[in-house]
Design a protein around this motif. Structure first.
Motif, PDB file in Angstrom:
ATOM      1  N   THR A 244       0.819  -1.214   0.000  1.00 36.71           N
ATOM      2  CA  THR A 244       0.000   0.000   0.000  1.00 36.71           C
ATOM      3  C   THR A 244       0.854   1.265   0.000  1.00 36.71           C
ATOM      4  N   ASN A 245       1.921   1.279   0.772  1.00 30.41           N
ATOM      5  CA  ASN A 245       2.791   2.460   0.808  1.00 30.41           C
ATOM      6  C   ASN A 245       3.427   2.714  -0.552  1.00 30.41           C
ATOM      7  N   ALA A 246       3.826   1.640  -1.222  1.00 31.69           N
ATOM      8  CA  ALA A 246       4.413   1.777  -2.548  1.00 31.69           C
ATOM      9  C   ALA A 246       3.374   2.284  -3.548  1.00 31.69           C
ATOM     10  N   LEU A 247       2.141   1.815  -3.389  1.00 30.28           N
ATOM     11  CA  LEU A 247       1.061   2.257  -4.273  1.00 30.28           C
ATOM     12  C   LEU A 247       0.811   3.755  -4.114  1.00 30.28           C
ATOM     13  N   ALA A 248       0.727   4.207  -2.868  1.00 29.64           N
ATOM     14  CA  ALA A 248       0.504   5.630  -2.617  1.00 29.64           C
ATOM     15  C   ALA A 248       1.643   6.463  -3.192  1.00 29.64           C
ATOM     16  N   TRP A 249       2.868   5.964  -3.021  1.00 32.43           N
ATOM     17  CA  TRP A 249       4.042   6.644  -3.572  1.00 32.43           C
ATOM     18  C   TRP A 249       3.963   6.750  -5.089  1.00 32.43           C
ATOM     19  N   ALA A 250       3.571   5.665  -5.737  1.00 34.92           N
ATOM     20  CA  ALA A 250       3.489   5.635  -7.203  1.00 34.92           C
ATOM     21  C   ALA A 250       2.429   6.587  -7.732  1.00 34.92           C
ATOM     22  N   LEU A 251       1.323   6.715  -7.013  1.00 33.89           N
ATOM     23  CA  LEU A 251       0.268   7.643  -7.427  1.00 33.89           C
ATOM     24  C   LEU A 251       0.724   9.088  -7.227  1.00 33.89           C
TER      25      LEU A 251
END
Length: 268
Positions: A244-251
């Motif tokens: 989830t943290n990586a997803l938020a970062w990517a967005l």
């Protein structure tokens, strides 16, 4: 089921409509107990006489759960996934585990495309704008799916349905799966590739893999860094597959153009 099991079957996470259905089914002869809540370590002792436990994905069958249910002989999960059940502990206790091999393939596949279209056509953004009585079209153009590349991670029952629908939209399809079926790939017109190749080449990435230690955080910061910039990520599988943290970062960084999520890590 044998007569010995009568009255010893417990159903957990049961909605009212399910209860009525089961009461009228052949399972009624088991005189089952129905619970709306989950089965877990904390309440397992209350069902110590249970021999059959029917659960859904939010119940947790652990070693301690089994200790508190000494008569348990069968766990039947009403789901395809079974990562909520400690299979090793069940095997040591000679407790059989059953799942639903396949169900809802078309339903989940259609929902996958509902999420894809919502993002590709800015449907949700347009809806939110109109709730503010703003009817401008600026920034809502979206893009066609025809000619775009869909990457399907997990080409099992659901993944194959998604592939069929994608071909109907005129999309190119790449698939990554540890088990490959070259015949189906030829018939349906898609290619198996490695995960790095899929991430690099896909305009839309759709996840349909099970969640277990090997796939936990399969989509992490390192993997996301190799994704085609502006691609969409769709997850209708399990939340734990994506960090989830990586997803938020990517967005935030604009690496991903959007994410369509039916599941989220830690939602249980």
């Amino acid at each position: 089921m044998t007569a010995r099991a009568a009255g010893k079957a417990c159903f957990f996470e049961i909605a009212a409509w399910e209860k009525e259905f089961l009461k009228k089914s052949r399972l009624a002869s088991l005189k089952p107990q129905f619970q709306s809540g989950e089965l877990h370590d904390g309440n397992a002792a209350d069902y110590s006489s249970c021999e059959i436990a029917s659960v859904f994905i939010y119940s947790r069958i652990t070693r301690d759960t089994l200790k508190r249910m000494p008569r348990l002989r069968l766990v039947a999960t009403r789901s395809t996934g079974f990562d909520h059940i400690d299979l090793d502990a069940c095997k040591k206790r000679s407790v059989k585990v059953c799942n639903v091999p396949s169900y809802g393939e078309n339903t989940v596949a259609e929902h996958t495309f509902a999420l894809i279209l919502s993002l590709s056509r800015n449907i949700h953004r347009a809806y939110m704008r109109t709730t503010r009585t703003d009817f401008s079209l600026e920034g809502l153009q979206g893009f066609d799916l025809k000619g775009k590349t869909l990457g399907v991670v997990g080409a099992g029952h659901i993944g194959l349905h998604v592939i069929k629908m994608a071909k109907g939209f005129g999309m190119e399809v790449l698939a990554y799966d540890v088990r490959q079926n070259p015949f189906l790939a030829e018939v349906l017109g898609f290619r198996y590739v490695s995960l790095p190749e899929l991430l690099k080449a896909s305009d839309i990435i759709s996840l349909h893999a099970p969640h277990h230690p090997a796939t936990h955080h399969l989509i992490n910061k390192d993997k996301i860094s190799s994704i085609k910039r502006g691609a969409l990520l769709i997850n209708t599988a399990r939340g734990g597959i994506v960090d989830t943290n990586a997803l938020a970062w990517a967005l935030d960084k604009g690496i991903l153009g959007g994410a369509g999520l039916d599941v989220l890590e830690g939602e249980e």
